[in-house]
Motif scaffolding. Structure first.
Motif, PDB file in Angstrom:
ATOM      1  N   PRO A 166     -15.506 -17.862   0.885  1.00  0.00           N
ATOM      2  CA  PRO A 166     -15.299 -16.696   0.006  1.00  0.00           C
ATOM      3  C   PRO A 166     -15.670 -15.392   0.703  1.00  0.00           C
ATOM      4  CG  PRO A 166     -17.275 -17.912  -0.638  1.00  0.00           C
ATOM      5  CD  PRO A 166     -16.595 -18.743   0.415  1.00  0.00           C
ATOM      6  N   ASN A 167     -14.924 -14.369   0.393  1.00  0.00           N
ATOM      7  CA  ASN A 167     -15.204 -13.052   0.966  1.00  0.00           C
ATOM      8  C   ASN A 167     -16.564 -12.523   0.518  1.00  0.00           C
ATOM      9  OD1 ASN A 167     -12.794 -12.657   2.473  1.00  0.00           O
ATOM     10  ND2 ASN A 167     -11.682 -12.219   0.570  1.00  0.00           N
ATOM     11  N   GLU A 168     -16.999 -12.916  -0.692  1.00  0.00           N
ATOM     12  CA  GLU A 168     -18.296 -12.462  -1.198  1.00  0.00           C
ATOM     13  C   GLU A 168     -19.435 -12.938  -0.305  1.00  0.00           C
ATOM     14  OE1 GLU A 168     -15.279 -12.374  -4.283  1.00  0.00           O
ATOM     15  OE2 GLU A 168     -15.995 -13.945  -2.926  1.00  0.00           O
ATOM     16  N   LEU A 169     -19.301 -14.157   0.228  1.00  0.00           N
ATOM     17  CA  LEU A 169     -20.332 -14.683   1.131  1.00  0.00           C
ATOM     18  C   LEU A 169     -20.411 -13.853   2.403  1.00  0.00           C
ATOM     19  CD1 LEU A 169     -22.381 -16.923   1.857  1.00  0.00           C
ATOM     20  CD2 LEU A 169     -20.460 -18.234   2.803  1.00  0.00           C
ATOM     21  N   ILE A 170     -19.251 -13.507   2.947  1.00  0.00           N
ATOM     22  CA  ILE A 170     -19.216 -12.698   4.168  1.00  0.00           C
ATOM     23  C   ILE A 170     -19.780 -11.303   3.901  1.00  0.00           C
ATOM     24  CG2 ILE A 170     -17.727 -11.827   5.998  1.00  0.00           C
ATOM     25  CD1 ILE A 170     -17.932 -14.877   5.833  1.00  0.00           C
ATOM     26  N   GLU A 171     -19.398 -10.715   2.777  1.00  0.00           N
ATOM     27  CA  GLU A 171     -19.877  -9.377   2.452  1.00  0.00           C
ATOM     28  C   GLU A 171     -21.383  -9.364   2.245  1.00  0.00           C
ATOM     29  OE1 GLU A 171     -17.624  -8.351  -0.951  1.00  0.00           O
ATOM     30  OE2 GLU A 171     -15.746  -8.027   0.158  1.00  0.00           O
ATOM     31  N   ALA A 172     -21.930 -10.415   1.600  1.00  0.00           N
ATOM     32  CA  ALA A 172     -23.379 -10.485   1.394  1.00  0.00           C
ATOM     33  C   ALA A 172     -24.104 -10.567   2.728  1.00  0.00           C
ATOM     34  CB  ALA A 172     -23.721 -11.698   0.531  1.00  0.00           C
TER      35      ALA A 172
END
Length: 297
Positions: A166-172
């Motif tokens: 997920p992109n959210e994991l990368i952004e975090a």
């Protein structure tokens, strides 16, 4: 639980019979070759042996394994397979991961460039001249580099990363100060074991069965992979059979033909046995490999 209707029961019975039929079609050639490799050629040629071994003999295996080139071929193939899989994953995973992330410039153009190579290539002679100019003729690299990466592998691995990272994991991770290399090594790779196993298995099977690159780029028999060694054994036995046939001694011809038949089936088993042993334990990864990327983006 819902009770099965008559239509459901018929459907289950039909599917069961269909699966059993497919299983028999797949297993019979394997069992036949295995039985033929330990049966007398007379029983095989006359049709007396059709599934169960008859007049058991291990002469074919003895003749195959008495050839030292077999063991050298096994060693070379293992080296080519392990090294080739390592190079394949080293190139594939970063490439597929980068193409799966948003914000990568010219991502579509790069994918179209890759897809173009699936339909058009330089041809056999230009490829050989390229390998020669790179100084890879008669080296281990000639068995590894030309097929190090396939576009199909990039597409499958890219689909896996898009659906499972997920992109959210990368952004975090980026908010916490992690750079791209850290994210890929510490976050992406640990949760990408399925696709790593799938790609390693698919590419490893291809390398294990590979002989054409060896035929094209290797000049020394000491560097031949197993498949090329087995091919030479079969050719030599066929030549012996033809030479015996051209002579007057029919008994010698019959004996040579008998040995050729024994060796032929033994060579098939020797070549396929390692994969047949490994496959049942890794079948779930092959099934996963078929399903990975099957969901439309």
């Amino acid at each position: 639980m819902r009770r099965e209707s008559s239509v459901d029961k018929v459907f289950v019975i039909f599917n069961t019979l269909f699966i059993l039929a497919i299983t028999a079609i797949v297993l019979y050639p394997l069992l036949y070759i295995l039985s033929a490799s330990i049966s007398s050629p007379a029983s095989v040629n006359t049709g007396e042996m059709w599934l169960i071994p008859k007049d058991v003999t291990l002469e074919g295996y003895k003749r195959v394994f008495q050839n030292n080139s077999i063991w050298n071929g096994y060693k070379n193939t293992i080296i080519y397979t392990i090294s080739g899989v390592a190079v394949h994953l080293f190139i594939l995973l970063p490439c597929a991961y980068a193409l799966s992330r948003k914000g990568v410039p010219y991502k579509k153009a790069i994918m179209w460039f890759f897809l173009f190579t699936m339909f058009f290539n330089g041809g056999l002679i230009p490829t050989y001249l390229l390998i020669k100019d790179l100084g890879m003729i008669n080296t281990t690299w000639a068995m590894i580099i030309p097929n190090a990466l396939g576009v199909w592998s990039i597409i499958v691995a890219r689909a896996f990363f898009q659906q499972n990272i997920p992109n959210e994991l990368i952004e975090a991770a980026e908010i916490d100060g992690a750079n791209d290399f850290y994210i890929f090594a510490k976050l992406v790779l640990p949760i990408s074991a399925p696709i790593i196993a799938v790609m390693a298995l698919f590419h490893g099977v291809g390398l294990w069965n590979q002989y054409f690159n060896g035929l094209m780029y290797l000049n020394e028999s000491s560097m031949y992979p197993l498949q090329l060694v087995l091919r030479e054994i079969l050719i030599l036995n066929q030549m012996d059979e033809q030479m015996a046939m051209s002579g007057i001694d029919f008994e010698s011809y019959a004996e040579t033909a008998r040995i050729a038949d024994i060796v032929k089936y033994a060579v098939m088993i020797v070549s396929a046995l390692p994969l047949l042993i490994v496959y049942p334990f890794l079948q779930r990864y092959f099934v996963k490999g078929v399903l990975v990327g099957s969901i439309k983006e």
